[in-house]
Enzyme design. Structure first.
Site, PDB file in Angstrom:
ATOM      1  N   LYS A  13       0.836  -1.212   0.000  1.00  0.00           N
ATOM      2  CA  LYS A  13       0.000   0.000   0.000  1.00  0.00           C
ATOM      3  C   LYS A  13       0.865   1.253   0.000  1.00  0.00           C
ATOM      4  CE  LYS A  13      -1.991  -1.145   3.928  1.00  0.00           C
ATOM      5  NZ  LYS A  13      -1.259  -2.406   4.211  1.00  0.00           N
ATOM      6  N   ARG A  88     -10.054   0.786   8.280  1.00  0.00           N
ATOM      7  CA  ARG A  88      -9.624  -0.539   8.715  1.00  0.00           C
ATOM      8  C   ARG A  88     -10.679  -1.247   9.532  1.00  0.00           C
ATOM      9  NH1 ARG A  88      -3.833   0.411   8.504  1.00  0.00           N
ATOM     10  NH2 ARG A  88      -2.654  -1.409   9.155  1.00  0.00           N
ATOM     11  N   ARG A 127      11.987  -5.119   4.902  1.00  0.00           N
ATOM     12  CA  ARG A 127      11.689  -3.710   4.633  1.00  0.00           C
ATOM     13  C   ARG A 127      12.592  -2.758   5.423  1.00  0.00           C
ATOM     14  NH1 ARG A 127       5.731  -1.660   5.420  1.00  0.00           N
ATOM     15  NH2 ARG A 127       5.923  -2.673   7.444  1.00  0.00           N
ATOM     16  N   ARG A 161      11.027  -0.563  11.037  1.00  0.00           N
ATOM     17  CA  ARG A 161       9.936  -0.165  11.912  1.00  0.00           C
ATOM     18  C   ARG A 161       9.892  -1.007  13.175  1.00  0.00           C
ATOM     19  NH1 ARG A 161       4.753   0.475   8.133  1.00  0.00           N
ATOM     20  NH2 ARG A 161       3.837  -0.771   9.798  1.00  0.00           N
ATOM     21  N   ARG A 172      -0.692  -8.397  13.336  1.00  0.00           N
ATOM     22  CA  ARG A 172      -1.229  -7.445  12.352  1.00  0.00           C
ATOM     23  C   ARG A 172      -2.034  -8.164  11.278  1.00  0.00           C
ATOM     24  NH1 ARG A 172       4.322  -4.840  11.135  1.00  0.00           N
ATOM     25  NH2 ARG A 172       3.328  -3.945   9.290  1.00  0.00           N
TER      26      ARG A 172
END
Ligand code: AP5
Ligand code: ZN
Length: 217
Positions: A13, A88, A127, A161, A172
């Site tokens: 996203k 969400r 990431r 992160r 998540r």
């Protein structure tokens, strides 16, 4: 236009919202980014959100909605927006209609990025993000041209992160399936849902999304 990007953690996203921002001048509105900024700044909302985010849960609707409402009050949103990571929950989806209607806007397309859960763990664990300009990278799928140096701004502070750990990713994904995946039906019943296969390369997914944006304009 107003675009909604739906998809589990790691679907791409943020990566794709940044591409669309650059290509079409749309504004990326990421509630995750807005919440991380609030945590960094130590605002009241940020203090309330921090522990929930680190555990991989969903921050309460009232905090998220108030942060988004503030952002939507800025004049640049008239250029068109990409909602990344919002809504969400069912309550957020309902509140969104009101937030947009007050500004004479409505959702033009909700795009579900479809992926399988196993690949998400791989994407998230590789990431990293430039602290200077926010550009996102991946150890295997989108490496920097020179090790440790941001292609976009030359910055050398590449960070991971706090919520990108194996345990948190599982939480998540669970929150996504329980609370967010049902919104696919919500947008489908409104006739604005489009599905994009996000298992393809970053460039191929960008091409599919660009075609959708062009058709909306
Ligand atoms: P948020 O920041 O929204 O995180 P997320 O939904 O978990 O999504 P990610 O940012 O992890 O993934 P992404 O889909 O953007 O993937 P990316 O492009 O980076 O939310 C974080 C937390 O904030 C939540 O857990 C919650 O606590 C809170 N929160 C946020 N919004 C909320 C809301 N509305 N309500 C309540 N709580 C909220 O890509 C991932 C990696 O893969 C990158 O390294 C990228 O380079 C790579 N990649 C991308 N696409 C591809 C591809 N096609 N092929 C190969 N690699 C790819
Ligand atoms: Zn940078």
């Amino acid at each position: 236009p107003v675009l909604v990007l739906l998809g589990p953690p790691g679907a791409g996203k943020g990566t794709q919202a940044r591409v669309l921002e650059e290509r079409f001048g749309l504004i990326q509105l990421s509630t995750g980014d807005l919440l991380r900024a609030a945590v960094r700044e130590g605002t009241q909302a940020g203090q309330a959100a921090k522990a929930v985010m680190e555990a991989g849960g969903l921050v309460s609707d009232d905090i998220v909605l108030s942060i988004l409402d503030d952002r939507l009050a800025q004049p640049d949103v008239t250029r068109g927006i990409i909602l990344d990571g919002f809504p969400r929950t069912g309550a957020q989806a309902e509140a969104l209609d009101g937030l947009l209607a007050r500004r004479g806007m409505a959702v033009g397309a909700a795009i579900a990025l479809t992926v399988d859960d196993e690949s998400m763990v791989e994407r998230i664990s590789g990431r990293h993000t430039c602290a200077g300009c926010g550009e996102g990278y991946h150890d295997s799928f989108k490496p920097t041209a020179a090790p440790g140096i941001c292609d976009a701004c030359g910055g050398t502070e590449l960070t991971r992160r706090a919520d990108d750990t194996a345990e948190t990713v599982a939480a998540r994904l669970q929150a996504y399936h329980a609370e967010t995946a049902p919104l696919i039906d919500h947008f489908e019943s409104r006739g604005v849902l489009l599905r994009v296969d996000a298992m393809r390369s970053i460039a191929d997914v960008s091409m599919a999304l660009a075609a959708i944006v062009r058709a909306l304009k």
